[in-house]
Design an enzyme around this catalytic site. Structure first.
Site, short mmCIF file in Angstrom:
data_model
loop_
_atom_site.label_atom_id
_atom_site.label_comp_id
_atom_site.label_asym_id
_atom_site.label_seq_id
_atom_site.Cartn_x
_atom_site.Cartn_y
_atom_site.Cartn_z
N GLN A 11 -15.41 -0.81 -7.31
CA GLN A 11 -16.10 -0.51 -8.57
C GLN A 11 -16.01 -1.65 -9.59
OE1 GLN A 11 -14.47 2.92 -10.62
NE2 GLN A 11 -12.34 2.33 -10.27
N ASP A 34 -11.43 -10.66 4.57
CA ASP A 34 -10.44 -9.60 4.78
C ASP A 34 -9.09 -10.11 4.28
OD1 ASP A 34 -8.56 -7.83 5.75
OD2 ASP A 34 -9.56 -7.54 7.68
N LEU A 35 -8.56 -9.41 3.30
CA LEU A 35 -7.33 -9.87 2.66
C LEU A 35 -6.11 -9.80 3.58
CD1 LEU A 35 -7.94 -8.37 -0.90
CD2 LEU A 35 -7.95 -10.80 -0.29
N ALA A 58 -8.18 -4.67 -3.34
CA ALA A 58 -6.82 -4.14 -3.30
C ALA A 58 -6.80 -2.84 -2.51
CB ALA A 58 -6.29 -3.88 -4.71
N THR A 99 -2.06 -4.19 -12.77
CA THR A 99 -2.06 -2.78 -13.15
C THR A 99 -0.93 -2.41 -14.12
OG1 THR A 99 -1.71 -0.56 -12.22
CG2 THR A 99 -0.74 -2.36 -11.02
N ASP A 100 -1.18 -1.34 -14.87
CA ASP A 100 -0.13 -0.75 -15.72
C ASP A 100 1.02 -0.19 -14.87
OD1 ASP A 100 -1.99 1.11 -14.72
OD2 ASP A 100 -1.59 2.56 -16.30
N TYR A 123 2.79 1.29 -4.57
CA TYR A 123 1.61 0.58 -5.09
C TYR A 123 2.04 -0.39 -6.20
CZ TYR A 123 -2.73 -0.09 -7.78
OH TYR A 123 -3.79 -0.62 -8.47
N TRP A 147 -6.50 2.77 -15.39
CA TRP A 147 -7.37 3.96 -15.42
C TRP A 147 -8.85 3.55 -15.35
CZ3 TRP A 147 -5.30 8.44 -19.00
CH2 TRP A 147 -3.95 8.61 -18.79
#
Ligand SMILES: NC(=O)c1ccc[n+]([C@@H]2O[C@H](COP(=O)([O-])OP(=O)(O)OC[C@H]3O[C@@H](n4cnc5c(N)ncnc54)[C@H](OP(=O)(O)O)[C@@H]3O)[C@@H](O)[C@H]2O)c1
Length: 283
Positions: A11, A34-35, A58, A99-100, A123, A147
């Site tokens: 997204q 491809d990671l 991710a 990320t938070d 994660y 979020w």
């Protein structure tokens, strides 16, 4: 500038593709970039020779990361070192999306960029490894967001709208506080950050904060939907991965680096609701 974005079907990658102008934005399919495959990373980047790489790819299924920690560490952590290596070889900038969830959620004021990290989930640990590896790149920007949602993709906004349309009564957790952030708002900030040459760690969330229940209530208010919505606690809705109870990120560093483009979370939601409505009307 030529920019390669990883995780092209995600997204945030889509928001970058739709909002960035003045750059050549390339989104190689995950089958090519491809990671989990260091050789694929090297080959694709050496072939495309970008001046910047945005790592929006991710393993984002937070609960699945608990049981597939090896894969989470590989995709979210180890792969970032391979990206950093390739970026250095090309003298390219690496923009790592973080990320938070690198924080434990015990703070009583918004987290600043230099606050100690302490993830409480697999994660979060894997993303922290990603931050450490991104910092190995000579030119790097690590943007912590939270979020994420938009009018496309798999996210809380669409889950709530779809559930409400099925006429279901909804109970949503009201004791986790953070900041809903639209992918398009973040994408515009990333664009500005790249143009202004930001480096280091910066927080990239919308302004303000709320709970998941507060977010749901505002979604239904803006969507003019009448929904049987009630709050519940995290304890009543247990998940395999622990989430931080408080993960509001302070955005002060953006202003010291350049132009702060992040709207409040309510304004960002208005924009997404309008886009969602016009996409539905066009169908
Ligand atoms: N979503 C959030 O609320 C949130 C919050 C904070 C930070 N972030 C971070 O923001 C970034 C963008 O997230 P997002 O919301 O756009 O997530 P998303 O929609 O899940 O997109 C992630 C993309 O990465 C792809 N991917 C997974 N494994 C891969 C691999 N081995 N190689 C290449 N691509 C792979 C996924 O493909 P498949 O779908 O095929 O697996 C997916 O297209 C991520 O770094 C995420 O950690 C997200």
């Amino acid at each position: 500038m030529r920019v390669v974005v990883t995780g092209g079907s995600g997204q945030l990658a889509r928001a970058i593709q739709e909002t960035w102008s003045g750059h050549e934005v390339l989104l190689p399919p995950e089958t090519e970039l491809d990671l989990t495959k260091p050789e694929a990373i090297r080959t694709v980047l050496q072939t495309l020779k970008p001046q910047a790489v945005v790592n929006a790819g991710a393993f984002t299924q937070v609960d699945r990361c608990e049981t597939e920690e090896g894969l989470a560490t590989l995709v979210n952590g180890t792969a970032v070192a391979w990206l950093a290596e390739s970026c250095d070889a090309l003298k390219a900038t690496l923009i790592q999306i973080s990320t938070d969830y690198v924080f434990d959620g015990t703070a009583t004021r918004p987290y600043r960029e230099d606050d100690p990290t302490h993830p409480v989930s697999a994660y979060g640990h894997s993303k922290l490894r990603g931050e450490e590896n991104a910092a190995l790149a000579q030119r790097h920007l690590i943007v912590r967001t939270a979020w994420l949602y938009d009018a496309w993709g798999k996210n809380f906004f669409l889950t709530m709208v779809n559930a409400a349309r099925q006429g279901r009564a909804l109970r949503v957790v009201d004791d986790q506080r953070g900041t809903p952030t639209s992918c398009r708002a973040l994408a515009r900030q990333l664009h500005g950050a790249l143009n202004e040459g930001w480096q280091g760690i910066v927080h990239g969330t919308c302004g303000g904060d709320t709970t998941w229940h507060g977010f749901a209530a505002e979604i239904f208010r803006q969507m003019d939907m009448s929904v049987d919505l009630s709050p519940c606690t995290t304890a009543e809705y247990p998940t395999p991965a622990k989430r931080p109870a408080y993960s509001v990120l302070a955005g002060g560093r953006r202003k010291t680096l350049g132009t702060d483009l992040m709207p409040t979370w309510e304004e960002a939601l208005e924009e997404v609701v309008a886009a969602f409505r016009s996409a539905e009307a066009a169908r």
